[in-house]
Design an enzyme around this catalytic site. Structure first.
Site, mmCIF file in Angstrom:
data_model
loop_
_atom_site.group_PDB
_atom_site.id
_atom_site.type_symbol
_atom_site.label_atom_id
_atom_site.label_comp_id
_atom_site.label_asym_id
_atom_site.label_seq_id
_atom_site.Cartn_x
_atom_site.Cartn_y
_atom_site.Cartn_z
ATOM 1 N N ARG A 1 -21.574 29.338 -7.167
ATOM 2 C CA ARG A 1 -20.711 28.774 -7.718
ATOM 3 C C ARG A 1 -19.650 28.456 -6.308
ATOM 4 O O ARG A 1 -19.561 29.059 -5.488
ATOM 5 C CB ARG A 1 -19.868 29.317 -8.840
ATOM 6 C CG ARG A 1 -20.501 29.614 -10.115
ATOM 7 C CD ARG A 1 -20.328 30.351 -10.925
ATOM 8 N NE ARG A 1 -21.293 30.236 -12.007
ATOM 9 C CZ ARG A 1 -21.289 29.183 -12.847
ATOM 10 N NH1 ARG A 1 -20.440 28.165 -12.794
ATOM 11 N NH2 ARG A 1 -22.212 28.947 -13.788
ATOM 12 N N ALA B 1 -20.707 33.049 -13.854
ATOM 13 C CA ALA B 1 -20.632 32.623 -15.132
ATOM 14 C C ALA B 1 -22.001 32.302 -15.581
ATOM 15 O O ALA B 1 -21.872 31.365 -16.440
ATOM 16 C CB ALA B 1 -19.558 31.571 -15.132
ATOM 17 N N SER B 2 -23.152 32.553 -14.978
ATOM 18 C CA SER B 2 -24.381 32.306 -15.630
ATOM 19 C C SER B 2 -24.598 30.993 -15.501
ATOM 20 O O SER B 2 -24.370 30.194 -14.581
ATOM 21 C CB SER B 2 -24.606 33.102 -16.973
ATOM 22 O OG SER B 2 -26.077 32.963 -17.106
ATOM 23 N N HIS B 3 -24.948 30.147 -16.392
ATOM 24 C CA HIS B 3 -25.352 29.063 -16.679
ATOM 25 C C HIS B 3 -24.320 27.962 -17.147
ATOM 26 O O HIS B 3 -24.375 26.696 -17.186
ATOM 27 C CB HIS B 3 -26.294 28.709 -17.549
ATOM 28 C CG HIS B 3 -26.189 29.136 -19.158
ATOM 29 N ND1 HIS B 3 -26.260 30.400 -19.613
ATOM 30 C CD2 HIS B 3 -25.532 28.325 -20.114
ATOM 31 C CE1 HIS B 3 -25.430 30.482 -20.699
ATOM 32 N NE2 HIS B 3 -25.390 29.183 -21.135
ATOM 33 N N THR C 1 -28.751 30.926 -13.061
ATOM 34 C CA THR C 1 -27.951 31.031 -11.825
ATOM 35 C C THR C 1 -27.852 32.358 -11.226
ATOM 36 O O THR C 1 -28.172 32.472 -9.945
ATOM 37 C CB THR C 1 -26.604 30.414 -12.190
ATOM 38 O OG1 THR C 1 -26.661 29.568 -13.166
ATOM 39 C CG2 THR C 1 -25.745 30.161 -11.065
#
Ligand SMILES: O=P(O)(O)OC[C@H]1O[C@H](O)[C@H](O)[C@@H](O)[C@@H]1O
Length: 616
Positions: free
Chosen positions: A152, A207-209, A363
């Site tokens: 990110r 924040a994963s996906h 992610t």
């Protein structure tokens, strides 16, 4: 509020602890003490790296691993947060089940930044305080905590904030740079004194996906991921630390007792463990995947390492792998094996390259899915069936714990074809893993806990929720089959799910609860959702075509019209997700109509999508 001062954070600790000394810990020369001399270069570094524009990120060719080194040489923990904020932070709002999630990048309308750098520093300091409480019995006063992040665009600024929060409290940091969530957990278990491992706790920034403007934090100890109550505790502590810092002094940088920062290329250590696992299972063959063509889609998340550090050393051909470069704007597709576009992308890559297998990660690589050589997706129920087949072969009769939205066909497959037991539990990877651990503790053997989302954990792998390890289990199968017949490709995997009955129609419709609706009468959306579920349950009892599932742990699950539906409360959102599976559209619509009739009097529930579905 200005950046949290070292003194404030230390004071918060002193108020909560009577620390003793850590026994037997030696720090190696690789550690560097924090000092103020490199402040200037650090700030420049932040301008070029952490606060870089989207444009810059898109055009850069420098790998992120180099940035990590750069960030460390700039001594990332020095200056604390560049964000000066007098804003109040509602810390408890940052809780998302057993994770912390928030908005870290400004610019999206209606989504103000709430995971600021000062807030992140406070949360990191609070985690250390929480961990120190836990470790007090071991006589620890100085902790070692690892921090890693996904791709990110806010990753570096939050890494710096975490580093500052921890070191200002007198604890040491190992920065791993770009990393996967399971690797972070693993770092609490790996014994490697040269690299200062294992750590006492680990923090993953992800924040994963979720979209590019979000970010979050996951915490681990050697016992696994923290639970909801722990997160609440940490956020309450963070709120206090944050408040206190608003009234404290800011400059305390000469404090010699501050923690030190070191960088470790942990992904290489973790990946080499995966490589060893496949080699061992293949009878210590150096290149057991020689001749196999495997393509990987990392969706520009953190999973690109799997190509160079796992598949290539094992001998696989990986040409055609895509989106391996980290890019926090996710320009190609959302890295999420549950996402249709993402699955289409890896399927196309398999077909275009005539590959034997495709692998896709989310992610932060705690979830994964595969695609066989014919382009058949091995995700959701199919991936659970495949993993169950592998695990039950190794542990006959074992219980497979899954989430609540798995199909009836999966139960039949696990119980009738594989001879195992299917324990369909609740949604949420942590729920599923904890349930498997609980079953083992009461004498029911379970070796696999899996969700349709692609989260999966095995007992043999410390119940670590690891998308890469799931793929390693598939690679073991491929390697073994290859030893017998080098032309099988991924057929061995396809054969393992032979006989899994699949519904022709599978839908998920998410019914939103309007939290501002007068019907809620000031109550919570959860109470309202529970009321909807109770009403639905009663209504179902009156319909002779519908039967409540005899064993159900979440929401209302009903069979009828040759299929089933489940309505439950979302783990996080003011939403009632409705899952329907049926042999054809007409039957699916009948099930949808039964739900619609029962919930229509709840006017705070948005049934637009369900209406649309039944009118097809
Ligand atoms: O309840 P829902 O809104 O469908 O969300 C459920 C999902 O939430 C998160 O993403 C968790 O990581 C998953 O383990 C879980 O399955």
């Amino acid at each position: 509020m200005e950046a949290l001062s070292a003194k404030t954070i230390k004071n918060a600790f002193l108020a909560q602890h009577h620390p003793r000394t850590r026994h037997g810990t030696r720090y190696h020369s690789g550690f560097c003490s924090l000092n103020t001399r490199s402040m200037h270069s650090f700030q420049e570094c932040r301008l070029s790296v952490a606060d870089s524009s989207a444009k810059w990120l898109n055009t850069t060719t420098t790998p992120w691993t180099s940035f990590d080194k750069q960030a460390v040489s700039c001594n990332a923990a020095q200056g604390g947060s560049a964000v000066s904020s007098s804003e109040k932070v509602d810390f408890l709002k940052l809780q998302n089940g057993s994770d912390i999630r928030g908005v870290a990048v400004a610019g999206v309308e209606g989504e103000p930044v709430n995971l600021t750098e000062p807030a992140t520093e406070a949360i990191a300091a609070a985690f250390a305080a929480w961990l120190l409480n836990k470790k007090e019995a071991d006589g620890l006063r100085r902790l070692r905590i690892s921090v890693g992040h996904d791709s990110r665009i806010s990753a570096h600024k939050l890494q710096n904030a975490v580093t500052h929060g921890i070191t200002a409290a007198g604890h040491d940091i190992l920065q791993f740079g770009l990393a996967s969530t399971p690797a972070m957990f693993n770092s609490t278990l790996t014994e490697d004194e040269r690299n200062h491992l294992p750590v006492d706790g680990a923090i993953m920034i992800t924040a994963s996906h979720l979209p590019y403007n979000r970010n979050g934090l996951k915490f681990f100890t050697s016992d696994g991921g923290l639970n909801k109550a722990d997160i609440k505790d940490i956020l309450e502590r963070a709120s206090k630390i944050y408040e206190e810092s608003a009234h404290g002094k800011q400059q305390e940088r000469e404090d010699a007792s501050r923690g030190v920062v070191n960088s470790v290329d942990y992904m290489s250590i973790y990946a080499s463990d995966l490589v060893q696992a496949v080699r061992k299972s293949a009878g210590d063959k150096e290149k057991p995947l020689e001749g196999l063509h495997i393509v990987v889609d990392a969706g520009n998340g953190a999973g690109g390492f799997f190509v160079d550090k796992v598949l290539k050393p094992l001998g696989a051909v990986t040409t055609g792998s895509q989106f391996l470069e980290p890019d926090g704007l996710f320009p190609n597709h959302i890295p999420n094996p549950e996402d249709k576009t993402a699955m289409k992308a890896i399927t196309q890559a398999v077909l275009d390259n005539k590959a034997d297998l495709g692998i896709i990660f989310d992610t932060d690589v705690d979830r994964s899915a595969a695609v066989d050589s014919s382009g058949r997706e091995l995700n959701r129920n199919r991936l659970i069936a495949l993993m169950a087949a592998i695990v039950i072969e190794e542990h006959p009769g074992t219980t497979v714990v899954t989430d609540s939205v798995t199909s009836d066909g999966l139960t039949v497959f696990i119980e009738n074809k594989l001879g195992g037991k299917h324990h369909r539990f609740k949604r949420g990877y942590k729920n599923v893993i904890d349930e498997a651990i609980r079953l083992n503790s009461i004498g029911e053997e379970s070796h696999l806990a899996m969700e349709t989302s692609g989260h999966g954990a095995l007992k043999e792998n410390h119940w670590l929720d690891d998308g890469a390890y799931l793929m390693v289990k598939l690679l073991n199968k491929l390697a073994a089959a290859r030893t017998l017949d080098s032309s099988t490709g991924s057929k061995v995997l396809t054969d393992l799910v032979e006989g899994l009955e699949e519904a022709a129609v599978t839908v998920e419709i998410r019914l939103k609860i309007d939290q501002n609706h007068a019907d809620l009468k000031g109550g919570s959306f959860r109470d309202y959702g529970e009321a909807v579920l109770r009403h639905l349950e009663n209504a179902i009892g009156k319909d002779p075509n519908l039967h409540k599932a005899p064993k159900n742990y979440e929401g209302v699950r009903v069979s009828g019209h040759g299929g089933w539906f489940l309505v439950r409360l979302s783990l996080h959102d003011p939403v009632l997700p409705l899952n329907i599976e049926a042999p054809n559209k007409d039957d699916a619509i009948k099930l949808g109509l039964a739900v619609l009739a029962a919930v229509s009097e709840f006017s705070a529930l948005d049934v637009t999508a369900l209406n649309k579905f039944v009118q097809q």
